[in-house]
Design an enzyme around this catalytic site. Structure first.
Site, PDB file in Angstrom:
ATOM      1  N   GLY A 169     -17.303   5.931   7.987  1.00  0.00           N
ATOM      2  CA  GLY A 169     -16.527   4.576   7.802  1.00  0.00           C
ATOM      3  C   GLY A 169     -17.287   3.498   8.252  1.00  0.00           C
ATOM      4  O   GLY A 169     -18.007   2.905   7.475  1.00  0.00           O
TER       5      GLY A 169
ATOM      6  N   CYS B 253      -2.905   6.701   7.416  1.00  0.00           N
ATOM      7  CA  CYS B 253      -3.067   5.417   8.048  1.00  0.00           C
ATOM      8  C   CYS B 253      -1.681   5.326   9.030  1.00  0.00           C
ATOM      9  O   CYS B 253      -0.712   5.751   8.673  1.00  0.00           O
ATOM     10  CB  CYS B 253      -2.745   4.429   6.814  1.00  0.00           C
TER      11      CYS B 253
END
Length: 343
Positions: A245, A112
């Site tokens: 995703g 992230c």
């Protein structure tokens, strides 16, 4: 643990009694998206796809409300808990808790790029500290018997040479990690938002392929920009698994192809209505427990993506006025309207 957790674990142990599918196809952990309502919906479309939670900070588990962050339906198996953190002791504690709750895997977020996680010294910035990641992995492995995996980028900022990610993977593998989920883009820690980090840094799938060649004993799963089953099958010629995703969220019907196309399971003909009818028991139980319908409805908006009536489906199930105090009848009405527009 409270009685509800004990009962949950008993149910999950029963669910885990069958053979767990491989990680050939996974849905990425996505903040605000892959909550338990989306995951339960996704499981109706594919029985074999690996599901991942949103990233959960270790502090939220240790000091917060575990039920809120860890609860899941037994049918969601195989499922992984993704953790955010850098303190080895905290991560080890949470890995043990994940095992107790019945998760099949605990995944460490080393990918992230947001400034919020940088300030907490976790996420993609940890790629610059392979010793810290190795210590965390070892502590987690010592604390639990389920799989401990790492999701990471291929580089940080202007560090673009393949040797960087090769050395990172090699170092962490020495600590006992055997599964690496490779988001095949650099993470730009300054100057790009998390959204821009998903699109602007160029994809370098060859780096993931090379990792598999250099570390043939490791399980390498590729992530980033994959949108079709055909793309997935192509990548599977080079790596062990693929992770989708946003496409799996915005166009969830793609998951209905996974079991047959990726896992070789017998093809089962189904319809979007049948999927929703199968989900009804879960929805009714949640409504009876006081969960507003909008918690489920927001995750099913893409079910008719690309089909006649998709706009009506989205409009009805995102209308705040219609959703207020709504129950299954709203979904039934939306199904009827959409299907009246099918060819």
């Amino acid at each position: 643990m409270p009685n509800i957790e004990t009962q949950t674990n008993q149910d999950l142990n029963l669910a885990n009694s069958t053979v767990t599918p491989s990680r050939r196809f996974c849905i990425a952990p996505m903040l605000d998206w892959t909550d338990r309502f989306y995951r339960r919906f996704a499981r109706e479309l594919s029985q074999h796809t690996w599901l991942y939670t949103e990233m959960v900070n270790t502090g939220a588990i240790i000091h917060g409300d575990p039920m809120r962050h860890l609860r899941f339906d037994p049918s969601e198996n195989p499922i992984a808990l993704q953790l955010g953190g850098s303190n080895a002791a905290d991560l080890a504690h949470c890995a043990k808790v994940a095992e107790q709750w019945g998760y099949n895997e605990v995944n460490l977020n080393v990918g992230c790029p947001s400034e919020r996680v940088q300030s907490g010294s976790f996420g993609a910035c940890l790629m610059l500290e392979p010793d810290l990641v190795s210590d965390a992995v070892k502590a987690m492995r010592d604390a639990c018997s389920i799989d401990v995996t790492v999701k990471h980028r291929i580089g940080i900022d202007q560090i673009e040479d393949y040797s960087f990610v090769r050395d990172f993977v090699g170092h962490v593998a020495d600590a006992g990690c055997s599964t690496f989920i490779v988001h095949a883009r650099n993470a730009i820690l300054k100057g790009l938002s998390p959204k821009e980090n998903r699109d602007i840094p160029p994809l370098k799938y060859a780096y993931a392929y090379q990792l598999k060649q250099d570390f043939p004993a490791l399980e390498i799963i590729i992530n980033g920009g994959i949108t079709t089953i055909a793309d997935s099958q192509m990548h599977l010629q080079h790596v062990d698994g693929v992770m989708l995703g946003r496409e799996a969220y915005h166009n969830p019907w793609i998951l209905s192809e996974v079991d047959a196309a990726i896992y070789g399971a017998p093809h089962v003909e189904t319809t979007r209505r049948a999927v929703m009818e199968d989900l009804r028991g879960f929805v009714d139980a949640e409504l009876a427990a006081g969960t507003p319908l909008r918690y489920v409805a927001r995750h099913i908006l893409g079910l008719y993506q690309g089909r006649p009536g998709a706009r009506h489906w989205r409009r009805m199930l995102s209308d705040a006025a219609l959703l207020k105090n709504a129950d299954w009848r709203l979904i039934e009405e939306a199904l009827n309207i959409v299907e009246s527009r099918q060819d």
